[in-house]
Enzyme design. Structure first.
Site, PDB file in Angstrom:
ATOM      1  N   CYS A 128       0.818  -1.229   0.000  1.00  0.00           N
ATOM      2  CA  CYS A 128       0.000   0.000   0.000  1.00  0.00           C
ATOM      3  C   CYS A 128       0.845   1.270   0.000  1.00  0.00           C
ATOM      4  O   CYS A 128       0.586   2.190  -0.771  1.00  0.00           O
ATOM      5  CB  CYS A 128      -0.980  -0.015   1.162  1.00  0.00           C
ATOM      6  SG  CYS A 128      -0.235  -0.036   2.801  1.00  0.00           S
ATOM      7  N   HIS A 162      -2.066   0.876   7.109  1.00  0.00           N
ATOM      8  CA  HIS A 162      -2.572   0.791   5.743  1.00  0.00           C
ATOM      9  C   HIS A 162      -2.915   2.195   5.233  1.00  0.00           C
ATOM     10  O   HIS A 162      -3.329   3.060   6.014  1.00  0.00           O
ATOM     11  CB  HIS A 162      -3.817  -0.102   5.698  1.00  0.00           C
ATOM     12  CG  HIS A 162      -4.245  -0.448   4.307  1.00  0.00           C
ATOM     13  ND1 HIS A 162      -3.471  -1.189   3.447  1.00  0.00           N
ATOM     14  CD2 HIS A 162      -5.370  -0.134   3.627  1.00  0.00           C
ATOM     15  CE1 HIS A 162      -4.106  -1.330   2.292  1.00  0.00           C
ATOM     16  NE2 HIS A 162      -5.257  -0.693   2.377  1.00  0.00           N
ATOM     17  N   HIS A 199      -6.422   1.205  -3.359  1.00  0.00           N
ATOM     18  CA  HIS A 199      -5.381   0.769  -2.427  1.00  0.00           C
ATOM     19  C   HIS A 199      -4.849  -0.597  -2.842  1.00  0.00           C
ATOM     20  O   HIS A 199      -5.419  -1.261  -3.704  1.00  0.00           O
ATOM     21  CB  HIS A 199      -5.936   0.732  -0.993  1.00  0.00           C
ATOM     22  CG  HIS A 199      -6.981  -0.311  -0.767  1.00  0.00           C
ATOM     23  ND1 HIS A 199      -6.875  -1.266   0.205  1.00  0.00           N
ATOM     24  CD2 HIS A 199      -8.160  -0.555  -1.391  1.00  0.00           C
ATOM     25  CE1 HIS A 199      -7.934  -2.052   0.185  1.00  0.00           C
ATOM     26  NE2 HIS A 199      -8.734  -1.629  -0.773  1.00  0.00           N
TER      27      HIS A 199
END
Length: 162
Positions: free
Chosen positions: A66, A120, A132
């Site tokens: 990510c 994240h 993402h």
């Protein structure tokens, strides 16, 4: 006042109007260029769709995680962001939900929901969607309205320079 004095005053006023017009137009051009930059950044995320997830991955040929995905997209837009998610969070400014714009970053606590442990990040695309890199789906688009993501959302942030 003499005719020469009036001409000098009129000339000064014209110069002032020209300067004010240029300042106004420069502000509008800058605003348009930021909107254009954000649009280009979001559009470039689509080039990475379906690339597999790879923890620590930094290259589309082998996979991206990510934060590597965010770093690569922002670098392509001419902005240098840190490599890991926590550093990316620290290098951004907090936004309220009503302030979010396409290109802003969404930070999550996926492994420890309810905590403030950031692990994240995704890029907001607009209209409630973000892109993402996830372990299960690689790089893909999701709705931020899904309870799974809303319950893990820690912050909406703006990168400096945007």
């Amino acid at each position: 006042m003499t005719a020469a004095g009036r001409r000098g005053t009129h000339a000064s006023l014209r110069r002032l109007l020209v300067v004010l017009s240029l300042l106004f137009l420069a502000g509008r051009a800058q605003a348009r260029s930021i909107v254009s930059a954000r649009t280009a950044l979001v559009e470039s995320t689509l080039d990475y769709l379906n690339i597999p997830y790879l923890w620590g991955g930094e290259h589309p040929q082998t996979g991206l995680d990510c934060s590597g995905f965010v770093q690569r997209v922002y670098r392509r837009a001419g902005l240098a962001v840190p490599r890991n998610t926590r550093e990316q969070f620290k290098d951004t400014r907090r936004l309220g939900p009503e302030e979010v714009l396409p290109g802003d970053l969404l930070f999550f606590s996926m492994h420890d929901p309810g905590s403030s442990k950031i692990d994240h990040v995704g890029i907001y695309m607009g209209k409630g969607y973000f892109v993402h890199a996830s372990v299960s789906g690689g790089i893909h688009v999701e709705s931020i309205a899904k309870p799974y993501f809303l319950s893990r959302l820690i912050g909406i942030r703006k990168y400096r320079g945007f």
